[in-house]
Design a protein around this motif. Structure first.
Motif, PDB file in Angstrom:
ATOM      1  N   VAL A  33      -1.236   2.138   1.793  1.00  0.00           N
ATOM      2  CA  VAL A  33      -0.833   1.104   1.286  1.00  0.00           C
ATOM      3  C   VAL A  33      -2.153  -0.009   0.603  1.00  0.00           C
ATOM      4  O   VAL A  33      -1.698  -0.504  -0.528  1.00  0.00           O
ATOM      5  N   ARG A  40      -0.461  -1.116  -2.809  1.00  0.00           N
ATOM      6  CA  ARG A  40       0.060  -2.330  -3.146  1.00  0.00           C
ATOM      7  C   ARG A  40      -0.701  -2.693  -5.141  1.00  0.00           C
ATOM      8  O   ARG A  40      -0.921  -3.437  -5.385  1.00  0.00           O
ATOM      9  N   PHE A  84       5.333   2.725   3.093  1.00  0.00           N
ATOM     10  CA  PHE A  84       4.609   4.386   3.296  1.00  0.00           C
ATOM     11  C   PHE A  84       6.187   4.900   3.599  1.00  0.00           C
ATOM     12  O   PHE A  84       5.664   6.206   3.198  1.00  0.00           O
TER      13      PHE A  84
END
Length: 649
Positions: free
Chosen positions: A401, A406, A519
């Motif tokens: 992530v 991100r 995820f």
């Protein structure tokens, strides 16, 4: 190839300059479209559908009354099948009063299905059917499995008939085929969530609405395969029908369709698989069955029970897939005549079972002492596993992530909308010209002006990252399987099995290990799309012409040089088609991941179902459909262009 490479570098440079300049100098309106520039299309759609469902009339009859009448007609065969398999019948007969007829017992149904499987696919198919029925019984899933089988069976019959007629229509009228192809693309890429609400408005909550939604989702492959199978027939088949004095209708039903039987059965196989994939989504609007067991298990986090029901769906999917493939491989002229006694065996067993169920109802019930449930054990095992592996799981999840998901998400959301539209338009123009560029601008403009741009970028980032990971994993595996025949067989077996699994089956173990969020959604999408990437890469490498390989060997190339400079470049067009299909599979799975907390267009479509908002659901679903079609067209045209430069077209 050198000219193509230089031209591509020029276009990449142009797009890069646009991105940099856009990021630096564009005004705020070109970065984020003001809210008052968007159109509230959803409200108008809601008003239209509310009017259709409540006030619209066809002659003296209200549209809602007509659709509810159709629902009652559709429910009759569904009630008949459910009565035979599960519930039995309660009738009022003159002079006899209320009469109850029990359903067919489990042992009679199991025996008949095993005998049919043996006739179609031999001992292996019979063993698979027996094992599946034993699983349903032992885990107390028989009624749910029979309800799912009843719904799927009727959906398959309706989808097969509709697909057959639409396929024949498209075969006879090429202009109609062009229109239907676009409709099929939308039907197959539009999330089921998007049209659940309008179906509910017209047909009401219950199994009929679920059946209608399933048919819409599963029917297009049958229509496509029918048209394709008829077009592939040699001209001699049509000549034979003409010489025999057949009318066009007789020629179609007596000559052409029987000659295209294998292609039609392949389409039927796809309808079966897609119908099973939709059973959990259909359970949201009252389908019941195994899909409802999975859905309730996910909602209540009773993942053990959800896994049991998910495995039951998987077994049913594998069994039906194997049987339909076995039927497709059979040819009528090679089929041994069935003895008269064997023909009577199946209806005889059913008749004996039906009579036994009336005389001794206890024989219809599977002994409760033989049933078991591993739900609590699985839940406890997962809880222990999560504690034991919490460190590595958190490291993998948080690292992915933080380092990948991100940054990509924030980059796409930060890019000005005008930059993305211009970059896509230029890429489309480079691949096919002005027509594809106009399509790209129209699609992205629709997403932008309806106010769903940020949600679209959130969905797009997850699809792009998932596709990239599937490519990185599938590319080497596919190359290895294409080069080494000894590896091809187990890889093909694994990917064939993975492609028969319904979408929700991928979701359950991922949620067990990683919980909710982007995820686990990423893992589920990659697992679902990976087999397609492997298959296309494998086939591309395996089908490189032998003459090119021999030329490379004669030129003194090492195996590594031959792979890098001959086989991979020649297989690239096929690999790009695999990328295109991987993107479509990723979008298909993305819709399901809305149940585990993703926040893009797919979540908007799911919320629209819960709030009965037709407009919002249709717009969000249309945006997903259009984005997937756009990416598919871009990659497909890149593959076609590469084929031309390689001299393969």
């Amino acid at each position: 190839m050198t000219v193509l490479r230089h031209r591509n570098m020029v276009w990449i440079g142009i797009v890069g300059v646009i991105v940099i300049l856009g990021w630096m100098f564009l005004p705020d309106q070109a970065r984020r479209l003001p809210d008052d520039w968007t159109f509230d299309l959803a409200t108008h759609i809601n008003q239209v559908f509310n009017w259709l469902a409540r006030k619209a009339k066809i002659g003296p009859f209200a549209v809602k009354d007509i659709t509810r009448g159709l629902a009652a007609a559709i429910e009759l065969p569904l009630d008949l099948v459910r009565g035979l398999l599960i519930e039995g019948f309660r009738l009022r007969l003159p002079g006899l009063g209320r009469v109850e007829i029990a359903a067919l017992p489990w042992w009679a149904l199991t025996a008949v299905w095993a005998m049919l499987a043996h006739r179609l696919g031999g001992r292996g198919a019979a063993a698979l059917v027996l094992g599946s029925c034993a699983y349903f019984l032992v885990f107390d899933l028989w009624d749910s499995a029979m309800l799912t089988l009843a719904s799927v069976s009727l959906s398959v019959v309706v989808g097969m008939v509709l697909g057959l007629f639409l396929g024949i229509w498209a075969y006879r009228h090429p202009r109609i085929e062009a229109v239907l192809t676009v409709i099929y693309d939308i039907m197959q890429t539009m999330p089921v969530f998007s049209y659940l609400v309008p179906i509910l408005l017209f047909f009401g909550f219950g199994p009929v609405s679920a059946l209608v939604a399933t048919v819409i989702y599963a029917m297009p492959p049958m229509a496509r395969n029918t048209t394709l199978a008829l077009r592939r027939l040699p001209g001699s088949a049509t000549d034979l029908a003409t010489m025999a004095g057949c009318t066009p209708r007789q020629g179609m039903w007596l000559v052409l369709l029987p000659s295209a039987r294998n292609g039609l059965l392949s389409g039927l196989n796809q309808v079966i698989m897609l119908s099973l994939s939709a059973v959990i989504i259909a359970s949201i609007i009252g389908a019941g069955g195994l899909g409802n067991d999975v859905l309730q298990g996910l909602k209540s986090m009773r993942l053990g029970r959800a896994l049991e029901a998910g495995l039951a769906i998987t077994l049913m999917a594998i069994a039906l897939d194997r049987l339909s493939r076995a039927a497709a491989r059979q040819r009528r002229d090679n089929r041994a005549p069935v003895p008269f006694g064997h023909r009577l065996a199946l209806p005889g067993i059913l008749l004996i079972g039906l009579l036994a169920a009336q005389i001794a109802p206890g024989l219809s019930e599977f002994p409760a002492a033989l049933t078991l449930s591993t739900g609590r054990l699985i839940d406890a095992g997962v809880a222990w596993l999560n504690v034991a592996l919490q460190g590595p799981i958190d490291l993998l999840s948080d690292g992915t992530v933080r380092l990948i998901l991100r940054p990509v998400k924030e980059a796409l959301l930060a890019l000005p909308w005008l930059v993305i539209v211009l970059a896509c338009a230029l890429g489309a123009y480079a691949l096919q010209g002005l027509r594809l560029a106009a399509v790209a601008v129209a699609i992205l403009g629709f997403v932008l002006l309806t106010g769903y741009w940020d949600q679209a970028m959130i969905s797009l980032y997850l699809v792009l990252v998932s596709t990239l990971i599937a490519m990185l994993l599938g590319f080497p595996v596919g190359i290895a399987a294409g080069l080494w025949p000894w590896l091809d067989r187990p890889v093909t077996l694994i990917i064939d099995t993975l492609q028969t699994l319904p979408t929700f089956v991928y979701l359950i173990p991922v949620v067990m290990l990683f919980g909710l969020g982007d995820f686990p959604a990423l893992i589920a999408i990659v697992l679902y799309a990976l087999p397609v990437m492997i298959r296309y890469t494998k086939d591309g490498i395996a089908h490189v012409p032998g003459s090119l390989i021999e030329a490379a060997d004669m030129a003194g190339c090492s195996p590594r040089q031959r792979l890098a400079f001959v086989q991979i470049p020649q297989a690239l067009p096929e690999i790009l088609l695999g990328v295109s299909q991987t993107i479509l599979m990723a979008f298909s799975m993305l819709v399901i991941t809305s149940l585990v907390g993703t926040r893009g267009l797919e979540q908007e479509a799911l919320v629209a179902v819960s709030k009965a908002k037709v407009g919002e659901g249709l717009i969000a679903g249309s945006a997903i459909s259009l984005l997937s079609i756009l990416l598919d067209r871009l990659v497909s045209h890149a593959s076609t262009r590469l084929r031309r430069h390689l001299g393969q077209v």
